[in-house]
Write a protein that holds these residues in place. Sequence first.
Motif, PDB file in Angstrom:
ATOM      1  N   LEU A  24     -40.288 -16.828 -31.662  1.00 57.54           N
ATOM      2  CA  LEU A  24     -39.091 -17.508 -31.177  1.00 57.54           C
ATOM      3  C   LEU A  24     -39.466 -18.797 -30.466  1.00 57.54           C
ATOM      4  CD1 LEU A  24     -36.937 -14.630 -29.646  1.00 57.54           C
ATOM      5  CD2 LEU A  24     -36.485 -15.909 -31.728  1.00 57.54           C
ATOM      6  N   ASP A  25     -38.679 -19.788 -30.659  1.00 59.42           N
ATOM      7  CA  ASP A  25     -38.885 -21.051 -29.963  1.00 59.42           C
ATOM      8  C   ASP A  25     -38.185 -20.944 -28.611  1.00 59.42           C
ATOM      9  OD1 ASP A  25     -39.080 -23.616 -29.020  1.00 59.42           O
ATOM     10  OD2 ASP A  25     -38.168 -24.550 -30.776  1.00 59.42           O
ATOM     11  N   TYR A  26     -38.932 -20.595 -27.587  1.00 59.74           N
ATOM     12  CA  TYR A  26     -38.378 -20.359 -26.248  1.00 59.74           C
ATOM     13  C   TYR A  26     -37.539 -21.534 -25.774  1.00 59.74           C
ATOM     14  CZ  TYR A  26     -38.341 -20.420 -21.162  1.00 59.74           C
ATOM     15  OH  TYR A  26     -37.955 -20.536 -19.867  1.00 59.74           O
ATOM     16  N   LYS A  27     -38.059 -22.731 -25.922  1.00 62.41           N
ATOM     17  CA  LYS A  27     -37.335 -23.910 -25.429  1.00 62.41           C
ATOM     18  C   LYS A  27     -35.994 -24.078 -26.130  1.00 62.41           C
ATOM     19  CE  LYS A  27     -39.795 -25.962 -22.269  1.00 62.41           C
ATOM     20  NZ  LYS A  27     -39.287 -26.131 -20.931  1.00 62.41           N
ATOM     21  N   SER A  28     -35.952 -23.826 -27.418  1.00 62.83           N
ATOM     22  CA  SER A  28     -34.710 -23.965 -28.161  1.00 62.83           C
ATOM     23  C   SER A  28     -33.684 -22.924 -27.710  1.00 62.83           C
ATOM     24  CB  SER A  28     -34.979 -23.838 -29.659  1.00 62.83           C
ATOM     25  OG  SER A  28     -33.778 -23.952 -30.373  1.00 62.83           O
ATOM     26  N   VAL A  29     -34.134 -21.682 -27.563  1.00 61.06           N
ATOM     27  CA  VAL A  29     -33.228 -20.624 -27.103  1.00 61.06           C
ATOM     28  C   VAL A  29     -32.729 -20.948 -25.701  1.00 61.06           C
ATOM     29  CG1 VAL A  29     -33.108 -18.184 -26.447  1.00 61.06           C
ATOM     30  CG2 VAL A  29     -34.264 -18.847 -28.548  1.00 61.06           C
ATOM     31  N   PHE A  30     -33.629 -21.363 -24.829  1.00 59.22           N
ATOM     32  CA  PHE A  30     -33.287 -21.699 -23.436  1.00 59.22           C
ATOM     33  C   PHE A  30     -32.255 -22.822 -23.392  1.00 59.22           C
ATOM     34  CE2 PHE A  30     -34.261 -23.825 -19.364  1.00 59.22           C
ATOM     35  CZ  PHE A  30     -34.213 -22.743 -18.495  1.00 59.22           C
ATOM     36  N   ALA A  31     -32.464 -23.853 -24.195  1.00 60.88           N
ATOM     37  CA  ALA A  31     -31.596 -25.028 -24.160  1.00 60.88           C
ATOM     38  C   ALA A  31     -30.238 -24.802 -24.804  1.00 60.88           C
ATOM     39  CB  ALA A  31     -32.297 -26.208 -24.837  1.00 60.88           C
ATOM     40  N   HIS A  32     -30.150 -23.879 -25.763  1.00 63.93           N
ATOM     41  CA  HIS A  32     -28.921 -23.743 -26.540  1.00 63.93           C
ATOM     42  C   HIS A  32     -28.240 -22.385 -26.416  1.00 63.93           C
ATOM     43  CE1 HIS A  32     -31.245 -26.939 -28.571  1.00 63.93           C
ATOM     44  NE2 HIS A  32     -30.067 -27.531 -28.545  1.00 63.93           N
ATOM     45  N   CYS A  33     -28.572 -21.599 -25.405  1.00 70.77           N
ATOM     46  CA  CYS A  33     -28.047 -20.231 -25.343  1.00 70.77           C
ATOM     47  C   CYS A  33     -26.595 -20.158 -24.882  1.00 70.77           C
ATOM     48  CB  CYS A  33     -28.930 -19.358 -24.449  1.00 70.77           C
ATOM     49  SG  CYS A  33     -28.770 -19.726 -22.703  1.00 70.77           S
ATOM     50  N   GLY A  34     -26.059 -21.202 -24.247  1.00 71.97           N
ATOM     51  CA  GLY A  34     -24.668 -21.186 -23.812  1.00 71.97           C
ATOM     52  C   GLY A  34     -24.443 -20.541 -22.458  1.00 71.97           C
ATOM     53  N   ILE A  35     -25.501 -20.107 -21.799  1.00 67.68           N
ATOM     54  CA  ILE A  35     -25.425 -19.493 -20.472  1.00 67.68           C
ATOM     55  C   ILE A  35     -26.264 -20.334 -19.522  1.00 67.68           C
ATOM     56  CG2 ILE A  35     -26.023 -17.440 -19.105  1.00 67.68           C
ATOM     57  CD1 ILE A  35     -25.691 -15.814 -21.673  1.00 67.68           C
ATOM     58  N   ALA A  36     -25.784 -20.543 -18.311  1.00 64.76           N
ATOM     59  CA  ALA A  36     -26.537 -21.312 -17.320  1.00 64.76           C
ATOM     60  C   ALA A  36     -27.805 -20.555 -16.937  1.00 64.76           C
ATOM     61  CB  ALA A  36     -25.681 -21.564 -16.086  1.00 64.76           C
ATOM     62  N   LEU A  37     -28.964 -21.180 -17.178  1.00 66.51           N
ATOM     63  CA  LEU A  37     -30.249 -20.573 -16.864  1.00 66.51           C
ATOM     64  C   LEU A  37     -31.124 -21.554 -16.101  1.00 66.51           C
ATOM     65  CD1 LEU A  37     -31.168 -18.995 -20.313  1.00 66.51           C
ATOM     66  CD2 LEU A  37     -30.330 -17.788 -18.308  1.00 66.51           C
ATOM     67  N   ALA A  38     -31.885 -21.027 -15.158  1.00 66.26           N
ATOM     68  CA  ALA A  38     -32.882 -21.819 -14.447  1.00 66.26           C
ATOM     69  C   ALA A  38     -34.109 -20.948 -14.221  1.00 66.26           C
ATOM     70  CB  ALA A  38     -32.336 -22.316 -13.122  1.00 66.26           C
ATOM     71  N   VAL A  39     -35.255 -21.601 -14.187  1.00 59.12           N
ATOM     72  CA  VAL A  39     -36.510 -20.923 -13.889  1.00 59.12           C
ATOM     73  C   VAL A  39     -37.005 -21.501 -12.576  1.00 59.12           C
ATOM     74  CG1 VAL A  39     -38.893 -20.539 -14.646  1.00 59.12           C
ATOM     75  CG2 VAL A  39     -37.045 -20.670 -16.336  1.00 59.12           C
ATOM     76  N   THR A  40     -37.379 -20.604 -11.642  1.00 56.90           N
ATOM     77  CA  THR A  40     -37.884 -21.060 -10.352  1.00 56.90           C
ATOM     78  C   THR A  40     -39.275 -20.488 -10.113  1.00 56.90           C
ATOM     79  OG1 THR A  40     -36.910 -19.205  -9.139  1.00 56.90           O
ATOM     80  CG2 THR A  40     -35.572 -21.191  -9.342  1.00 56.90           C
ATOM     81  N   SER A  41     -40.006 -21.160  -9.241  1.00 51.71           N
ATOM     82  CA  SER A  41     -41.313 -20.654  -8.825  1.00 51.71           C
ATOM     83  C   SER A  41     -41.094 -19.541  -7.808  1.00 51.71           C
ATOM     84  CB  SER A  41     -42.145 -21.774  -8.213  1.00 51.71           C
ATOM     85  OG  SER A  41     -41.533 -22.235  -7.022  1.00 51.71           O
ATOM     86  N   ILE A  42     -42.154 -18.893  -7.416  1.00 54.23           N
ATOM     87  CA  ILE A  42     -42.053 -17.782  -6.469  1.00 54.23           C
ATOM     88  C   ILE A  42     -41.468 -18.239  -5.127  1.00 54.23           C
ATOM     89  CG2 ILE A  42     -44.390 -17.944  -5.536  1.00 54.23           C
ATOM     90  CD1 ILE A  42     -43.575 -14.593  -6.343  1.00 54.23           C
ATOM     91  N   ASP A  43     -41.668 -19.510  -4.786  1.00 55.29           N
ATOM     92  CA  ASP A  43     -41.120 -20.016  -3.523  1.00 55.29           C
ATOM     93  C   ASP A  43     -39.746 -20.663  -3.697  1.00 55.29           C
ATOM     94  OD1 ASP A  43     -42.101 -22.208  -4.872  1.00 55.29           O
ATOM     95  OD2 ASP A  43     -43.171 -23.045  -3.158  1.00 55.29           O
ATOM     96  N   GLY A  44     -39.142 -20.479  -4.872  1.00 58.91           N
ATOM     97  CA  GLY A  44     -37.764 -20.903  -5.084  1.00 58.91           C
ATOM     98  C   GLY A  44     -37.572 -22.312  -5.601  1.00 58.91           C
TER      99      GLY A  44
END
Length: 88
Positions: A24-44
């Motif tokens: 799976l192309d993670y970036k493509s799924v992440f960018a086009h999934c239609g749901i608000a998503l964010a990735v954070t580091s352990i310190d937020g």
Amino acid sequence: GIGGGPDDLAGELEDEFGVFVRGLDYKSVFAHCGIALAVTSIDGKFMDCNPEFEELTGYSRAQLLPAEDSRSKPSLRTENSLIHPDRA
């Protein structure tokens, strides 16, 4: 034995699923999934977000993510800065 049993079939399906997931192309799924998503580091600190997250929060990706040039002013936003204090 000849033809294999249920355990052999289950193993084959697991292997095929693993190949599918790795492909799976993670970036493509992440960018086009239609749901608000964010990735954070352990310190937020924000590491990545998609367009839906930008729309939901009203902040651009540039405002949320740390500057790539470490000499630039870093982003002061963390996931906790977007949460109402009563919910943190």
